[in-house]
Design a protein around this motif. Structure first.
Motif, PDB file in Angstrom:
ATOM      1  N   ALA A  31       0.811  -1.223   0.000  1.00  0.00           N
ATOM      2  CA  ALA A  31       0.000   0.000   0.000  1.00  0.00           C
ATOM      3  C   ALA A  31       0.840   1.267   0.000  1.00  0.00           C
ATOM      4  N   ASN A  32       2.021   1.225  -0.625  1.00  0.00           N
ATOM      5  CA  ASN A  32       2.862   2.425  -0.654  1.00  0.00           C
ATOM      6  C   ASN A  32       2.801   3.131  -2.003  1.00  0.00           C
ATOM      7  N   ASP A  33       1.694   2.932  -2.709  1.00  0.00           N
ATOM      8  CA  ASP A  33       1.466   3.595  -3.988  1.00  0.00           C
ATOM      9  C   ASP A  33       0.773   4.936  -3.760  1.00  0.00           C
ATOM     10  N   PRO A  34       1.191   5.997  -4.457  1.00  0.00           N
ATOM     11  CA  PRO A  34       0.572   7.312  -4.267  1.00  0.00           C
ATOM     12  C   PRO A  34      -0.928   7.290  -4.534  1.00  0.00           C
ATOM     13  N   ASN A  35      -1.694   7.758  -3.588  1.00  0.00           N
ATOM     14  CA  ASN A  35      -3.152   7.880  -3.726  1.00  0.00           C
ATOM     15  C   ASN A  35      -3.860   6.561  -4.065  1.00  0.00           C
ATOM     16  N   GLY A  36      -3.234   5.434  -3.736  1.00  0.00           N
ATOM     17  CA  GLY A  36      -3.848   4.129  -4.002  1.00  0.00           C
ATOM     18  C   GLY A  36      -3.965   3.807  -5.481  1.00  0.00           C
ATOM     19  N   MET A  37      -3.160   4.460  -6.299  1.00  0.00           N
ATOM     20  CA  MET A  37      -3.259   4.284  -7.752  1.00  0.00           C
ATOM     21  C   MET A  37      -3.141   2.823  -8.182  1.00  0.00           C
ATOM     22  N   MET A  38      -2.080   2.159  -7.735  1.00  0.00           N
ATOM     23  CA  MET A  38      -1.852   0.777  -8.166  1.00  0.00           C
ATOM     24  C   MET A  38      -2.837  -0.197  -7.532  1.00  0.00           C
ATOM     25  N   ARG A  39      -3.267   0.083  -6.322  1.00  0.00           N
ATOM     26  CA  ARG A  39      -4.273  -0.790  -5.710  1.00  0.00           C
ATOM     27  C   ARG A  39      -5.574  -0.743  -6.500  1.00  0.00           C
ATOM     28  N   ASP A  40      -5.923   0.445  -6.968  1.00  0.00           N
ATOM     29  CA  ASP A  40      -7.137   0.603  -7.764  1.00  0.00           C
ATOM     30  C   ASP A  40      -7.015  -0.141  -9.095  1.00  0.00           C
ATOM     31  N   VAL A  41      -5.880   0.041  -9.757  1.00  0.00           N
ATOM     32  CA  VAL A  41      -5.670  -0.598 -11.061  1.00  0.00           C
ATOM     33  C   VAL A  41      -5.630  -2.118 -10.935  1.00  0.00           C
TER      34      VAL A  41
END
Length: 202
Positions: A172-182
């Motif tokens: 969860a160290n992706d800016p603004n949850g970008m990668m979690r969303d993708v």
């Protein structure tokens, strides 16, 4: 498209507002990197796909990951003790050293090229998966200014593992949850295909 543009703009804004990190010294980094060699290879090209290649990776991204491992923002049982005593200068030196090396090329299975290229270059409009190249560049070289990583020639096994970790919220160290969303919108087949595809990018 609007959502993707918003994510990109937010990422750039975060990057531009972040404090400038110490300038890294390549020679100092080479000496400090000796302890990293067992997993990542002497020049940052790991011999096992269980460990990511660090050679040629964007220095800002590497520095951020080291800082995140140290702070606990990014969890990894192997990396936590390795970074525990690193100073900001140590991280900058290591990042500069590995960034200065050349990443060994990979290859992609022919049966996954078409599907992987489609996701990487066009995404999946039906499920809201954006094109990977929007943030990682048309050749997968990342965006150094935004600290977005180089994916080209990275082990497919490692990329796949990171996409799964993002999808599950384990990373969860992706800016603004970008990668979690993708990643959460990607199917298993899409994850495998795009991971295989970027390994073959040069």
């Amino acid at each position: 498209m609007k959502k993707l543009l918003k994510m990109v703009m937010l990422g750039v804004a975060v990057t531009m507002s972040a404090q400038a990190m110490a300038a890294g010294d390549i020679n100092a980094g080479k000496q400090k990197a000796a302890v990293c060699a067992a997993c990542h290879g002497t020049d940052g090209n790991s011999l096992s796909d269980a460990f990511p290649k660090l050679a040629g990776q964007n220095a800002g991204y590497l520095e951020k990951q080291l800082a995140n491992f140290k702070s606990g923002e990014r969890q990894n049982a192997l990396m936590a003790p390795m970074v525990a005593n690193l100073s900001e200068q140590d991280m900058a030196d290591l990042a500069a050293y590995f960034a200065s090396k050349k990443m060994a090329p990979g290859a992609v299975s022919e049966d996954l090229v078409e599907a992987g290229e489609k996701i990487f270059r066009a995404g999946n409009k039906e499920t809201g998966v954006p094109a990977c190249m929007a943030c990682h560049g048309p050749n997968g070289n990342g965006v150094p200014a935004a600290k977005w990583p180089k994916l080209s020639s990275q082990y497919s096994t490692y990329v796949e593992a990171q996409l799964h970790a993002f999808a599950k919220g384990e990373r969860a160290n992706d800016p603004n949850g970008m990668m979690r969303d993708v990643a959460s919108k990607m199917s298993e087949a899409e994850i495998k295909a795009v991971s295989a595809y970027v390994f073959g990018l040069k």
